[in-house]
Design a protein around this motif. Structure first.
Motif, PDB file in Angstrom:
ATOM      1  N   ARG A  95     -46.503  24.332  44.371  1.00 32.14           N
ATOM      2  CA  ARG A  95     -46.269  23.096  45.132  1.00 32.14           C
ATOM      3  C   ARG A  95     -45.679  21.983  44.288  1.00 32.14           C
ATOM      4  O   ARG A  95     -45.002  21.103  44.806  1.00 32.14           O
ATOM      5  CB  ARG A  95     -47.577  22.629  45.767  1.00 32.14           C
ATOM      6  N   VAL A  96     -45.961  22.007  42.981  1.00 31.21           N
ATOM      7  CA  VAL A  96     -45.387  21.038  42.038  1.00 31.21           C
ATOM      8  C   VAL A  96     -44.767  21.862  40.903  1.00 31.21           C
ATOM      9  O   VAL A  96     -45.400  22.083  39.879  1.00 31.21           O
ATOM     10  CB  VAL A  96     -46.457  20.061  41.497  1.00 31.21           C
ATOM     11  N   PRO A  97     -43.528  22.325  41.105  1.00 32.94           N
ATOM     12  CA  PRO A  97     -42.906  23.228  40.125  1.00 32.94           C
ATOM     13  C   PRO A  97     -42.285  22.505  38.935  1.00 32.94           C
ATOM     14  O   PRO A  97     -41.362  23.026  38.313  1.00 32.94           O
ATOM     15  CB  PRO A  97     -41.842  23.944  40.967  1.00 32.94           C
ATOM     16  N   VAL A  98     -42.801  21.329  38.618  1.00 35.56           N
ATOM     17  CA  VAL A  98     -42.289  20.526  37.516  1.00 35.56           C
ATOM     18  C   VAL A  98     -43.458  20.185  36.604  1.00 35.56           C
ATOM     19  O   VAL A  98     -44.531  19.838  37.082  1.00 35.56           O
ATOM     20  CB  VAL A  98     -41.658  19.211  38.034  1.00 35.56           C
ATOM     21  N   VAL A  99     -43.239  20.287  35.306  1.00 34.57           N
ATOM     22  CA  VAL A  99     -44.262  19.879  34.343  1.00 34.57           C
ATOM     23  C   VAL A  99     -43.835  18.537  33.766  1.00 34.57           C
ATOM     24  O   VAL A  99     -42.719  18.398  33.256  1.00 34.57           O
ATOM     25  CB  VAL A  99     -44.436  20.937  33.232  1.00 34.57           C
ATOM     26  N   LEU A 100     -44.712  17.576  33.869  1.00 33.09           N
ATOM     27  CA  LEU A 100     -44.428  16.234  33.376  1.00 33.09           C
ATOM     28  C   LEU A 100     -44.472  16.225  31.859  1.00 33.09           C
ATOM     29  O   LEU A 100     -45.456  16.647  31.257  1.00 33.09           O
ATOM     30  CB  LEU A 100     -45.457  15.247  33.935  1.00 33.09           C
TER      31      LEU A 100
END
Length: 172
Positions: free
Chosen positions: A28-33
């Motif tokens: 659902r959040v395929p980005v790593v901050l």
């Protein structure tokens, strides 16, 4: 999300903590901050959508006093899940910057967003200055002139203007 018995009898009931816990956050959040601005907008957008889709906005927007919800086991379970989501979708540097014992999801959300929105111009200037110093140190190392960490730190703090300068370290 399916309706549970409490949401049928109470239209204002929150989401089912078990359903929230089972969401695959990396799908659902395929980005790593990371510590750069390049991932922040996408990371925040995916989370904002996820919060709205699952009726979780009140956990991070400050409309509900989370201290008043400490006795609500469903609220605290969802709050813990949100914190775990944040921890598992950020790199080590931002993680160590924002982690404080006892924080709730709202505090974490505010801190994480603040890393990327507070003092943007000043932060970019410092980031650029640090990158230049690191590049120079790497170039010197490549030609056999290693710059030790103490000299690099000293050069860093001397080069900052007085608003950002750190006091010199004191001896124990």
């Amino acid at each position: 999300m399916s309706c549970n018995a409490s949401s049928i009898s109470n239209p204002f009931a929150g989401p089912d903590p078990a359903e929230i816990r089972d969401i695959n956050i990396h799908e659902r959040v395929p980005v790593v901050l990371d510590a750069t601005d390049s991932t922040y907008f996408a990371w925040k957008t995916y989370f904002s959508l996820l919060f709205r889709e699952n009726n979780l906005v009140d956990h991070v927007d400050g409309t509900v006093d989370s201290r008043a919800m400490l006795d609500d086991s469903e609220w605290t379970a969802i709050n813990a899940t949100l914190i775990r989501w944040f921890f598992t979708t950020i790199f080590k540097d931002p993680f160590h910057t924002v982690v404080s014992d006892g924080d709730n999801a709202r505090a974490m959300w505010v801190k994480l967003n603040g890393l990327f929105t507070d003092n943007k111009l000043q932060r970019r200037s410092i980031d650029e200055y640090c990158r230049r110093l690191k590049t120079w140190a790497d170039e010197l190392r490549d030609i056999g002139a290693k710059v030790d960490d103490d000299l690099l730190l000293s050069t860093l703090t001397v080069g900052l203007n007085e608003d950002y300068a750190m006091p010199p370290p004191t001896s124990p």
